[in-house]
Design a protein around this motif. Sequence first.
Motif, short mmCIF file in Angstrom:
data_model
loop_
_atom_site.label_atom_id
_atom_site.label_comp_id
_atom_site.label_asym_id
_atom_site.label_seq_id
_atom_site.Cartn_x
_atom_site.Cartn_y
_atom_site.Cartn_z
N GLY A 1 -4.39 -4.05 -5.01
CA GLY A 1 -5.00 -4.06 -3.69
C GLY A 1 -5.23 -2.64 -3.20
O GLY A 1 -4.43 -1.74 -3.51
N GLN A 2 -6.31 -2.44 -2.45
CA GLN A 2 -6.63 -1.10 -1.93
C GLN A 2 -7.07 -1.19 -0.48
O GLN A 2 -7.77 -2.13 -0.10
CB GLN A 2 -7.75 -0.46 -2.78
N ARG A 3 -6.64 -0.22 0.29
CA ARG A 3 -6.98 -0.16 1.71
C ARG A 3 -7.53 1.22 2.04
O ARG A 3 -6.94 2.24 1.67
CB ARG A 3 -5.73 -0.42 2.56
N PHE B 1 -9.46 13.48 -3.88
CA PHE B 1 -10.40 12.76 -4.73
C PHE B 1 -10.34 11.26 -4.43
O PHE B 1 -11.36 10.58 -4.37
CB PHE B 1 -10.09 13.02 -6.20
N ARG B 2 -9.12 10.76 -4.27
CA ARG B 2 -8.91 9.34 -3.97
C ARG B 2 -7.92 9.25 -2.82
O ARG B 2 -6.71 9.44 -3.02
CB ARG B 2 -8.39 8.60 -5.19
N THR B 3 -8.41 8.97 -1.63
CA THR B 3 -7.55 9.06 -0.45
C THR B 3 -7.22 7.70 0.16
O THR B 3 -6.75 7.62 1.30
CB THR B 3 -8.20 9.96 0.62
N SER B 4 -7.46 6.64 -0.59
CA SER B 4 -7.09 5.30 -0.13
C SER B 4 -5.58 5.09 -0.32
O SER B 4 -4.88 5.94 -0.85
CB SER B 4 -7.85 4.24 -0.91
N ALA C 1 0.82 -1.22 0.00
CA ALA C 1 0.00 0.00 0.00
C ALA C 1 0.85 1.26 0.00
O ALA C 1 1.83 1.39 0.74
CB ALA C 1 -0.93 -0.01 1.21
N ARG C 2 0.43 2.20 -0.84
CA ARG C 2 1.04 3.52 -0.90
C ARG C 2 -0.08 4.51 -1.24
O ARG C 2 -1.13 4.09 -1.73
CB ARG C 2 2.14 3.57 -1.97
N PRO C 3 0.11 5.80 -1.02
CA PRO C 3 -0.97 6.75 -1.33
C PRO C 3 -1.45 6.62 -2.78
O PRO C 3 -0.64 6.59 -3.71
CB PRO C 3 -0.32 8.11 -1.07
#
Length: 222
Positions: free
Chosen positions: A115-117, A77-80, A63-65
């Motif tokens: 993958g997204q968190r 706009f996309r903060t996952s 995971a990374r910004p």
Amino acid sequence: MAKTETIPDQDALRRMGKLVRERLEADPGVYKIDTDKADLFAVGEFLTPAECQRLCLMVDATARPSSLHEIGYDSGFRTSYSGDLDPHDSFVKSIGRRIDDLLGVNSAVGEAIQGQRYLPGQQFKPHNDWFYTTEKYWLDERKRGGQRSWTTMAFLNEVEEGGETHFTDIGIKIEPKPGVLLIWNNALPDGRPNEGTIHAGTPVVKGSKYIITKWYRTRKWK
């Protein structure tokens, strides 16, 4: 012919849309969500609890910004957090092949599984998965495999509150349930991009949200 020339990959989107739609509709294990605005399907228990847990750990490791072409994380706009899972890992490969087989498409057109968190307060505002071919980034995406046809997204964990996938135009909110695979066609039956597939990852209120996403192009993905 003029219509095909003005809409890149239209014929390929039409053909791939028909192929996958008919396959999913004929599969008794696939649930077709009731809407006339998009091809939208779901499969329950596609992933086991153990697989979900393992994938969550993989998401944490990569995971990374998140960003969205020219739009950076700081825009809000996309903060996952997100990252591509190792495409050479045997476990990741096996998950990808199962999705390929379900849709009946060649694995060569599938992107790497991402993958997204999402943590409390994080979200992905309403957006489409297909590419806007009038934007500069399309020049690169056209070479990398062309337009996105189908999207597959699997939920990996229970979310205490929030984190629904909201199809804003259709008017459907889908609550994240571990192991469920959500599938939709980003094009209309004639191969034009479907504005009705605009969707959002609503803010997580409590807990966290883990998902994996695999997109399919119209040509070999590079």
